[in-house]
Design an enzyme around this catalytic site. Structure first.
Site, PDB file in Angstrom:
ATOM      1  N   LEU A 188      49.321 -33.765  44.593  1.00 30.54           N
ATOM      2  CA  LEU A 188      50.807 -34.024  44.022  1.00 30.54           C
ATOM      3  C   LEU A 188      50.451 -35.272  43.256  1.00 30.54           C
ATOM      4  O   LEU A 188      49.996 -36.118  43.715  1.00 30.54           O
ATOM      5  CB  LEU A 188      51.929 -34.073  45.040  1.00 30.54           C
ATOM      6  CG  LEU A 188      52.062 -33.209  45.903  1.00 30.54           C
ATOM      7  CD1 LEU A 188      53.164 -33.334  46.987  1.00 30.54           C
ATOM      8  CD2 LEU A 188      52.584 -32.004  45.228  1.00 30.54           C
TER       9      LEU A 188
ATOM     10  N   LEU B 250      61.443 -37.143  47.771  1.00 26.88           N
ATOM     11  CA  LEU B 250      60.334 -36.039  48.217  1.00 26.88           C
ATOM     12  C   LEU B 250      58.986 -36.446  48.176  1.00 26.88           C
ATOM     13  O   LEU B 250      58.516 -37.023  47.081  1.00 26.88           O
ATOM     14  CB  LEU B 250      60.335 -34.678  47.416  1.00 26.88           C
ATOM     15  CG  LEU B 250      59.622 -33.526  48.054  1.00 26.88           C
ATOM     16  CD1 LEU B 250      60.079 -33.224  49.437  1.00 26.88           C
ATOM     17  CD2 LEU B 250      59.657 -32.287  46.959  1.00 26.88           C
ATOM     18  N   ASP B 251      58.278 -36.456  49.558  1.00 22.85           N
ATOM     19  CA  ASP B 251      56.703 -36.782  49.399  1.00 22.85           C
ATOM     20  C   ASP B 251      56.237 -38.137  48.763  1.00 22.85           C
ATOM     21  O   ASP B 251      55.126 -38.372  48.455  1.00 22.85           O
ATOM     22  CB  ASP B 251      55.944 -35.800  48.597  1.00 22.85           C
ATOM     23  CG  ASP B 251      56.053 -34.300  49.285  1.00 22.85           C
ATOM     24  OD1 ASP B 251      56.062 -34.357  50.568  1.00 22.85           O
ATOM     25  OD2 ASP B 251      55.776 -33.171  48.490  1.00 22.85           O
ATOM     26  N   ALA B 252      57.179 -39.201  48.865  1.00 27.39           N
ATOM     27  CA  ALA B 252      57.264 -40.361  48.470  1.00 27.39           C
ATOM     28  C   ALA B 252      57.270 -41.607  49.327  1.00 27.39           C
ATOM     29  O   ALA B 252      57.310 -42.804  48.987  1.00 27.39           O
ATOM     30  CB  ALA B 252      57.929 -40.738  46.967  1.00 27.39           C
TER      31      ALA B 252
END
Length: 290
Positions: A202, A233-235
């Site tokens: 990502l 998200l995903d951070a």
């Protein structure tokens, strides 16, 4: 209890606070005055933020009080140095709810580590939006809850997930390849307590079959990131990462296999650090005393 590898009964003192002179002396002096036997000590002063981080393990039988007594006795020092702090009992296993969809490599790895007592934690239940893993989970004697998610109305499903997490008095939740996005209110309620794993492509290769997309681009490194879940998200704050090198003759299926290997290894390390209170969150970064 499952997975108790604690050789001595210890308490963990975890501290973060504005950096200044005298913190280590005050904490160590306090423990010394009460006969505290320090078995592990870690400190870090962050020059950029001006914050200080500390993790001590102290033999429980060297102190004249239990963990609650330790909290009460230490409170004046914590107030003096404006500390964010906690005391945990290393003999009490954290209760970790596992969540999974259809990909089973991370779940099966954690179940093995739990069953073999390689890692010290309890699994009160597994929650999934699919039925696929029920037989395997129940074979371990663990309750399995199927909570389907309606893509047009996800709120009822996550209300049930929240109810289950609360009913099992979970200390942490692990998204072991759970392929649904948690709602913002859940991220906020369980901030610093929900752990996720994802591949490290990502944002380059989003969506389905990321390893196949990476294969088509000829990538030479694949990896995984273990992090705390936030609304972005995903951070969230990263706990652990790792990579594996890809050879020119590896196939797309090889990349999938290698990727799953690194995902489960990184998730296991990240969860272990969390279980042992080795991760201190500061903003969107972490200090990890591994």
């Amino acid at each position: 209890m499952k997975g108790n590898n604690v050789s001595h009964h210890t308490y963990r003192l975890i501290v973060s606070c504005p950096d200044r002179v005298g913190i280590v002396a005050a904490v160590s002096g306090f423990l010394s005055r009460h006969g505290g036997w320090i078995t592990e000590a870690s400190q870090h002063a962050d020059q950029g933020s001006g914050w200080f981080f500390m993790r001590y393990e102290i033999r429980a039988n060297s102190l004249p009080f239990d963990d609650q007594g330790l909290r009460e006795a230490f409170a004046p020092i914590a107030e003096q140095f404006e500390m964010q702090w906690q005391v945990t009992d290393a003999q009490v296993p954290k209760r970790v709810v596992l969540m999974v969809s259809k990909l089973d490599h991370c779940l099966t790895d954690l179940l093995y580590r739990w069953r073999s007592k390689e890692m010290f934690f309890d699994i009160p239940c597994v929650i999934s939006n699919h039925e696929d893993m029920r037989d395997y989970v129940e074979w371990h004697g663990i309750p399995y809850h199927h909570v389907p998610v309606d893509r047009d109305n996800k709120a009822p499903a996550f209300a049930e997930v929240t109810r289950l997490v609360e009913s099992y008095d979970a200390d942490a939740v692990v998204l072991a390849r759970y392929m649904q996005i948690l709602p913002p209110d859940m991220c906020h309620t369980y901030a610093g307590r929900v752990i996720n794993i994802h591949h490290s492509f990502l944002p380059s290769f989003i969506g389905a079959k990321p390893y196949h997309k990476a294969f088509e681009r000829g990538v030479k490194l694949i990896g995984a990131t273990c992090h705390y879940v936030t609304e972005e998200l995903d951070a969230g704050p990263i706990i652990e990462q790792d990579v594996i090198r890809v050879r020119h003759d590896d196939t797309a299926n090889d990349l999938v296999r290698l990727g799953r290997d690194v995902e489960k290894a990184v998730l296991a390390r990240g969860l272990r650090y969390h279980l042992e209170d080795r991760v201190l969150i500061h903003g969107n970064k972490t200090v990890v005393f591994d």
